[in-house]
Scaffold this active site. Structure first.
Site, PDB file in Angstrom:
ATOM      1  N   LYS A 138     -10.253  -0.293  -1.916  1.00  7.57           N
ATOM      2  CA  LYS A 138     -10.041  -0.490  -0.487  1.00  7.57           C
ATOM      3  C   LYS A 138     -10.499   0.761   0.253  1.00  7.57           C
ATOM      4  O   LYS A 138     -10.089   1.876  -0.069  1.00  7.57           O
ATOM      5  CB  LYS A 138      -8.566  -0.772  -0.178  1.00  7.57           C
ATOM      6  N   ASP A 186       0.857  -1.186   0.000  1.00  4.78           N
ATOM      7  CA  ASP A 186       0.000   0.000   0.000  1.00  4.78           C
ATOM      8  C   ASP A 186       0.898   1.242   0.000  1.00  4.78           C
ATOM      9  O   ASP A 186       1.694   1.430   0.924  1.00  4.78           O
ATOM     10  CB  ASP A 186      -0.878   0.037   1.253  1.00  4.78           C
ATOM     11  N   LYS A 219      -7.330   3.108  -3.070  1.00  2.00           N
ATOM     12  CA  LYS A 219      -7.667   3.107  -1.653  1.00  2.00           C
ATOM     13  C   LYS A 219      -7.948   4.527  -1.192  1.00  2.00           C
ATOM     14  O   LYS A 219      -7.285   5.461  -1.643  1.00  2.00           O
ATOM     15  CB  LYS A 219      -6.491   2.490  -0.893  1.00  2.00           C
TER      16      LYS A 219
END
Length: 287
Positions: free
Chosen positions: A238, A139, A202
């Protein structure tokens, strides 16, 4: 017209803040209550990135966190385990040593998380070290300075270089939607991330800025939907930053389901990053 403006032009405009708020409100009013089922709570549990990203983390604390996931394995055959455990790079090796649950992935924040304000060489080296330590998913935070300056070339190249380092491992690009504020900027950030090789986009780091909002998630889902239509590629979403209750999680799941469809409701394409949510879900599901 440069290639970035050309890419933006392939997608529908984001719309106004008011119109998106209305659309999201209509979706939630019509569908959220009906989606609040035990089966959907179990689905959300299976989509969790069980996360610890504190400056006070220790190896012992992370090991105990992994033990919770290990201890759950097989105790409730009706509830799939969490999707991944997400930690800082320093703790990837600890998770790898402790983890025995077979299907749970090791995720790691990298690339100068959470601000992304460091040298590209440092970001690439950190990501490579995380992968070599055992991380299976990475990430990173998009460089928001580049985004604000409209320096799209460096923004895209940086993400592409990181993606080349991790190969087939999943790359989740954090847009920090609470900092972007404008839905149009969220739309552009989503497009740039996807065309740079992101496997997931995300919402948030959960650090300096506001976390996920329904309007941001709706906007991101619209870009993912249009990206799939134009390229055939499926990207995941996400949701992270402030998702603490089962009710909130169901609302986000409802938006994903309504915009992208049932086929996105798998942890290959849908994740929620949280720490306290896991216990709340299990309490709500009950025996």
């Amino acid at each position: 017209m440069d290639r970035y403006q050309e890419a933006f032009g392939k997608f529908e405009p984001a719309g106004t803040e008011e119109s998106i708020k209305e659309k999201v409100g209509n979706i939630l009013d019509a569908r959220a209550e009906g989606n609040y089922t035990t089966e959907n709570l179990k689905l959300i549990h299976s989509a969790l990135d069980f996360t610890s990203l504190s400056a006070m983390d220790t190896r012992d604390q992370i090991w105990k966190m992994v033990d919770k996931v290990n201890d759950f394995e097989g105790t409730r055959p009706d509830i799939p385990n969490v999707a991944a455990i997400c930690v800082y790079p320093l703790f990837v090796e600890t998770v790898k040593q402790a983890l025995t649950a077979q299907e749970v992935k090791i995720a790691c924040v990298a690339g100068g998380f959470p601000a992304s304000q460091t040298f590209p060489e440092v970001k690439i080296a950190e990501t490579g070290l995380a992968i070599s330590s055992g991380a299976e998913e990475i990430d990173i935070v998009m460089n928001l300075g580049f985004l604000q300056e409209e320096n799209y070339r460096e923004l895209v190249e940086e993400i592409q270089e990181i993606k080349s380092v991790i190969g087939e491992s999943k790359l989740k690009v954090i847009l920090e939607t609470g900092a972007l504020q404008s839905v149009e900027l969220i739309r552009k950030a989503s497009i740039l991330a996807l065309y740079s090789g992101a496997d997931f986009i995300k919402t948030s780091t959960g650090k300096e800025f506001t976390g996920a909002t329904p309007e941001a998630v709706y906007t991101m889902c619209q870009v993912i939907r249009q990206y799939h239509i134009s390229t055939g590629n499926k990207a995941g979403i996400k949701i992270s930053g402030g998702v603490r209750t089962p009710k909130e999680a169901i609302q986000y799941m409802t938006i994903v389901k309504e915009v992208l469809g049932e086929e996105w409701l798998t942890n290959d394409l849908f994740r929620i990053g949280a720490s306290s949510l896991r216990d709340a879900l299990l309490d709500e599901i009950g025996e």
